[in-house]
Motif scaffolding. Sequence first.
Motif, PDB file in Angstrom:
ATOM      1  N   ASP A 260       2.966   1.363  -7.371  1.00 28.35           N
ATOM      2  CA  ASP A 260       4.242   1.371  -6.655  1.00 28.35           C
ATOM      3  C   ASP A 260       5.386   1.391  -7.661  1.00 28.35           C
ATOM      4  O   ASP A 260       5.190   1.577  -8.857  1.00 28.35           O
ATOM      5  N   ILE A 266      -1.585  -0.081  -5.962  1.00 22.17           N
ATOM      6  CA  ILE A 266      -1.526  -0.104  -4.495  1.00 22.17           C
ATOM      7  C   ILE A 266      -2.707   0.635  -3.877  1.00 22.17           C
ATOM      8  O   ILE A 266      -2.962   0.513  -2.687  1.00 22.17           O
ATOM      9  N   VAL A 458       1.340   2.064   1.511  1.00 23.16           N
ATOM     10  CA  VAL A 458       2.577   2.045   0.730  1.00 23.16           C
ATOM     11  C   VAL A 458       2.723   3.365   0.000  1.00 23.16           C
ATOM     12  O   VAL A 458       1.746   3.942  -0.481  1.00 23.16           O
ATOM     13  N   GLN A 460       3.131   5.945  -2.753  1.00 20.26           N
ATOM     14  CA  GLN A 460       2.736   5.936  -4.168  1.00 20.26           C
ATOM     15  C   GLN A 460       3.881   6.459  -5.021  1.00 20.26           C
ATOM     16  O   GLN A 460       4.414   7.538  -4.783  1.00 20.26           O
ATOM     17  N   HIS A 461       4.250   5.680  -6.024  1.00 21.47           N
ATOM     18  CA  HIS A 461       5.346   6.080  -6.921  1.00 21.47           C
ATOM     19  C   HIS A 461       4.826   6.887  -8.101  1.00 21.47           C
ATOM     20  O   HIS A 461       5.458   7.842  -8.548  1.00 21.47           O
TER      21      HIS A 461
END
Length: 1856
Positions: A260, A266, A458, A460-461
């Motif tokens: 993240d 995550i 969530v 994903q960055h």
Amino acid sequence: MEVKPVLPGKETPTAWRSAENLCYERSGMEIDGLDYMYVKYARVWIPDPEEVWKSAELLKDYKPGDKVLQLRLEEGKDLEYCLDPKTKELPPLRNPDILVGENDLTALSYLHEPAVLHNLKVRFIDSKLIYTYCGIVLVAINPYEQLPIYGEDIINAYSGQNMGDMDPHIFAVAEEAYKQMARDERNQSIIVSGESGAGKTVSAKYAMRYFATVSGSASEANVEEKVLASNPIMESIGNAKTTRNDNSSRFGKYIEIGFDKRYRIIGANMRTYLLEKSRVVFQAEEERNYHIFYQLCASAALPEFKTLRLGNANYFHYTKQGGSPVIDGVDDAKEMVNTRQACTLLGISDSYQMGIFRILAGILHLGNVEFASRDSDSCAIPPKHDPLTIFCDLMGVEYEEMAHWLCHRKLATATETYIKPISKLHAINARDALAKHIYANLFNWIVDHVNKALHSTVKQHSFIGVLDIYGFETFEINSFEQFCINYANEKLQQQFNMHVFKLEQEEYMKEQIPWTLIDFYDNQPCINLIEAKMGILDLLDEECKMPKGSDDTWAQKLYNTHLNKCALFEKPRLSNKAFIIKHFADKVEYQCEGFLEKNKDTVYEEQIKVLKSSKFKLLPELFQDEEKVLSPTSATPSGRVPLSRTAVKPAKARPGQTSKEHKKTVGHQFRNSLHLLMETLNATTPHYVRCIKPNDFKFPFTFDEKRAVQQLRACGVLETIRISAAGFPSRWTYQEFFSRYRVLMKQRDVLGDRKQTCKNVLEKLILDKDKYQFGKTKIFFRAGQVAYLEKIRADKLRAACIRIQKTIRGWLMRKKYVRMRKAAITIQRYVRGYQARCYATFLRRTRAAITIQKFQRMYVVRKRYQCMRDATIALQALLRGYMARNKYQMMLREHKSIIIQKHVRGWLARVHYRRTLKAIVYLQCCYRRMMAKRELKKLKIEARSVERYKKLHIGLENKIMQLQRKIDEQNKEYKSLLEKLNSLEITYSTETERLRSDVERLRMSEEEAKNATNRVLSLQEEIAKLRKELHQTQSEKKTIEEWADKYKHETEQLVSELKDQNTLLKTEKEELNRRIHDQAKEITEAMEKKLVEETKQLELDLNDERLRYQNLLNEFSRLEERYDDLKDEMNLMVSIPKPGHKRTDSTHSSNESEYTFSSEITEAEDLPLRMEEPSEKKAPLDMSLFLKLQKRVTELEQEKQSLQDELDRKEEQALRAKAKEEERPPIRGAELEYESLKRQELESENKKLKNELNELQKALTETRSPEVTAPGAPAYRVLLDQLTSVSEELEVRKEEVLILRSQLVSQKEAIQPKNTMTDSTILLEDVQKMKDKGEIAQAYIGLKETNRLLESQLQSQKKSHENELESLRGEIQSLKEENNRQQQLLAQNLQLPPEARIEASLQHEITRLTNENLDLMEQLEKQDKTVRKLKKQLKVFAKKIGELEVGQMENISPGQIIDEPIRPVNIPRKEKDFQGMLEYKKEDEQKLVKNLILELKPRGVAVNLIPGLPAYILFMCVRHADYLNDDQKVRSLLTSTINGIKKVLKKRGDDFETVSFWLSNTCRFLHCLKQYSGEEGFMKHNTPRQNEHCLTNFDLAEYRQVLSDLAIQIYQQLVRVLENILQPMIVSGMLEHETIQGVSGVKPTGLRKRTSSIADEGTYTLDSIIRQLNSFHSVMCQHGMDPELIKQVVKQMFYIIGAVTLNNLLLRKDMCSWSKGMQIRYNVSQLEEWLRDKNLMNSGAKETLEPLIQAAQLLQVKKKTDEDAEAICSMCNALTTAQIVKVLNLYTPVNEFEERVLVSFIRTIQLRLRDRKDSPQLLMDAKHIFPVTFPFNPSSLALETIQIPASLGLGFISRV
């Protein structure tokens, strides 16, 4: 072959180089221009068929044109090495020994194959180091042994470190990827490649473990555990035992680990490539099928597996072919348990797990199905065949259908469909194809479910991908699988080359180095040969589409298309069914047989339809949508149906795909998936790990050079070396170059500019300027130049060493010579003395003989002489007379002539003298006149000056002093003479007296003599008588003596016997005493030893117990914080109805204490229960989170139930106590009457006070005027004071009434339990009494007037506040202007020169002080005016008040005076003595906690107030609550205090001052509770006054325990804070920085530069650490922390410093040198000096540094002989065996004069230490916290003397 602009270099484009000469070309490529290095004793590498490369030494210098080199091998054999006549290339040079064993291969001066191979071998065999950098590549060699280098402590050590700062490790690569992802906001990839058995899977696993440990997960779902749990599952279904590896991955996988925005894990996603399906049905000798089958067979006895009807692995055809069903050291049943646990963790339910196991068991039974041939074209299965029956039962299909389609196939034409029987061979192949297909689909289904479990909701960055893929493969028979593998490796190698070139180009451009076009090997032609149009794959797909296509026709097409047209394609000489491709690593021959079948991957559709119709739910799932199953990681089908290995494409949707996707060939699918993989890798920053297999026999730490070289060539490591060597491989920063080669410079060469200095020196040392380039920050060298510089440096140092040796040896020889000379002189002295004595004797004898001879000869000669003399005298007399007469005549004549001459010469001399004298006198007069004039002038000047007089006076003073001294000396002499005279007189008088006495005595003696003569006569007579008696006595005596002798002899004999017996007894006694003493001593020593051991053991047990308790406490506090965070999250989930709602900060949420009582606990328990219901409706909870909360709720319910039971017990006890009280006799009525009378009296006094209040209010309303009643007026103040005093008195009376009423009620309840009067009735009666209308009206009017007064006062205060605010704003504005002016002045001053700057600053300071003085004088004048004005107003008001009082007194009647003789309002109350208590109202408790704890700034309190003031104030408040016997108040205050401290530490827990401040105050509060608890053990330290202040009503021992636990938590938080502050400083300050400049030598570091040891502005030094320690110590001392606690903190700090330093030392090869040991010892001595300065040597801090000290000593001691080994073993008792061996392995010489540690010496150390029992752990636990104790430290401060400053804002507290 392409030419690309990458690096500087001079290599000309060449054609393709064959694999045979590629090796030599790579090794000899950098020797151009190094001919001058080939001199005598130079070492080179020569090719060897066995060892690949051998080392040799030149016996004579090489000269250009020589065809032969004279060499000597290491074993001593001489050799003539012939140079190649065509190329005339010289053999590669060997690196200096100092560079061998480097962490980075690019640090080697000579970059070639033998150098790389030798460096790897030395590191692997000698140093037991498996990791080595090669530029951007990490080379990992499989040790075939478990190494203790992957623990969590190692992970923590590598976390946050730069890649070049630590020794090579997979964790360093993982940390670099993680750091670059966070820093560059770019996705990363770690590409792990290598042969089977090289350790790829393990490396990938450790990389993932590193990410999981370092980053953690963003939620409670434990994603990192799931990511790690996927490994056992994938290993069980995708790994198998091969001849090369016990756990070989038979598929490639690319795992994307998602992060993240805070870079926490995550989720993850897995893609798989080329599963080896053929292994399901066939295994070679000594190999196994996939692990899962053997795990099932090993667990067949489990009850849940009974239905699978499994047995031993040797029973099934698919598991027994390899003949090796068991792996040594592996328990398949235990591995099955791990697999099932991993499945559960990943969310695969038990039912699905059993379904998977059913399918796997069915595959095993399917393999046992046998076919019977009917004829050559048909076959059949025996009826009721057990394996097939079991298979059909497990799969839920019809037996007849499956038996039919296993032996038949359907053929469809355009018009009809035929069912055709198949032969036995085809049936077996079809069975095996079906088994492979089922397994492949099951594999894909499992991968799909693993990805679903790892998927995160969530966003994903970023991600880090880990590619675990097969390396280049070449076997005796290479088929379609090897072709695909090598094709993939060609693509990866191309990507690797491009990345290497890109990095090199960026480096050169950044340093502004010119780069040119160079030739390099590009494998694009090979890739085009495979994948381009009409390439091998294209032709293969085309042949698969042909109806009668075969392997032979395909081979012919290949020959026709590519043979003699492509240089990379060849045909074997003796085969028409094979082809050869020249790959980047080697030539590989592929057999065409089976290519088409494997590319088609045929499975009979009828068999699949039978399986799809299964009643078993899971089986149709595998086939219902094959496209989706074949790509479980993607939303759309990816078509992965290879025969022997399957491929999975990435999760990228591609529009336009049709339902015919599954008809694509395996090669086509693999090519597409490979292209997508390359796209992914190209979009990320790659990191490379190349795994090397050291030998084929899995022997631990055994290195096979041939196998290693093959893999190094195949994995691209040597290509990296070649690229580096083509340009400028060696790179040094200017500072590093200067530090290393400072010895080659002269003093005049050293300039202030380091860059220019290096340029000047290099131009002198290396004449060829093409051999180096100067960049912006670095110097770039070509290959071999660093070795040349090292040689020059070594020669210079060797010359210096020789000079030092020469001087020392000369000194030693001189010393020896002096000693020998001294001894020789001594010997000579004695010898010469003896000789001299002998010679003297000889001389004496000779002299005596000569003397005799002399006299004899003298006599003879004298006689002769006398005769001759007489004759001679006679002749002389005659001759002399004649001569005398002649002489006399001559003398007479001369005399007369002389007289004449005398008179003449005298006259002439007198004339000349007078003339000369006159001239001299004249000259003297002239000169003296001139000198006199000068002297006169000088005297006149001196006469005018004061100095003249001073000199005169000085002369006079000196003379006076001399005269005075003479006088004093004369006086002294006079005194001494006088004393002598007196003494002589005294002696004379005494002598005369003595003589007189002697005369008298003589007279007396004369008289006595006369008397004595008379007496003598009488005595003579008596003597005669006595003589007679004597004779008689003598005779008697003789007889007695004879008897006595006899008796004496007997007695002596007896005594001697007794003495002998006595000595014997004494010896026995002494022996017994000695034995007793020894036994007593032994017993005492044994007892003492035992006592000491028991004491130590008890102390250790106590410390362990204390540590366990504190660790549990730490864990409890962590869970408590987590619980609070979850509560906050629940609150947020409940309180956020809309997305945009702003949430409150979590730090402001209440942190409830776990130590509240039952009511508070039940509230805390109910809260999460109430919160869970709406949260479940609004937001879906994570399952693991829900389970944890549910478990916590259950625990709270149990606790609530136990507390409820305890409450019931207490109620029962209370009822029993009440029943006992009822049985007691009633209290007498007289006491009740007394209480009621007292109550009435108090009520009457209360009425009087009310009347007085009313009268005051009336007087106030009657005499109201603006000046009197205005707020601030004197009359107003007087009345207000009276009102306040009356109100206070009224409150006191009310409290007394309430106390009496409560006592009365209790007494009435005791007398009449049934007719009790409750508080409510009492209150009701009071209200009824108050219902008097007059009283209510008076009270209303009084309140109304009071409100008006207060309102007017509030208005005035508001106005004054606004005025004050305006004035403060003005002051702020003026301060801003002053600040700007100061800044301008400062800027101006900085531009001035130093002298002018000092002058300007002085001038400015004088001006500022003058202005301040003027301002202060103005303020003083204003204040004087205000004081005078106020004095006048005071006089006026006093006059008015006096008049007013006189008027009031006149209006009062005499009756009133009699009734009220004393007005309470006018009498000031007497101030009570302060009892050391503080009172506050219940509603002010939160305010108290807020001002004293939550909003208190530690800095101001620590500097300005007494240490521990908040603790004293809180305790004084507790004392007052104890004094009132108010248990609720005590409990509430203590709970609020604890929660407040926790809240402050939660909010500002990373601030050292805050944590230190509250640790000090918590300990002080704890000590106060102990000191004033009333316990005798604590009271003995108190004064009598302090003992009076002890608590009287409550025992707060439980709260003391609570506070002790809180103090432990704060201490642990303090340790964490200081650890976070110190951590970045320790390595830089203790290891990297050179405290003693010039001792440590800088070595070449290769591509990955380490942190420079030269102190830059941002670099921490040892001084930084000491400054930080001083800061910590001063803060703790300011806060008044207990000295013992400070010692424990310091000990913990030093332990952290020692542990972190030692851990880094053990992980850094470059730090393990003799010079670094000296640096460390110096740094440790500085820390010890700091301890001495602070008087902390007895804190135990020095002992925590002992392992580091011993490690430094180990680096410095001699390490050669057995005696050295013994000394090391005895010295290093604080180091573990692993640490000692690690340091010895890592020991690296910085200079050539140091010697490496031999392997035999290390083995000797290991043998000596094998019996030592210590921890096998390598690193120290840097996170270890020593158990803390809080020794009782009473305070001497008296509570009654404590003053509360107004700055704390505690005005609502009153002193009691």
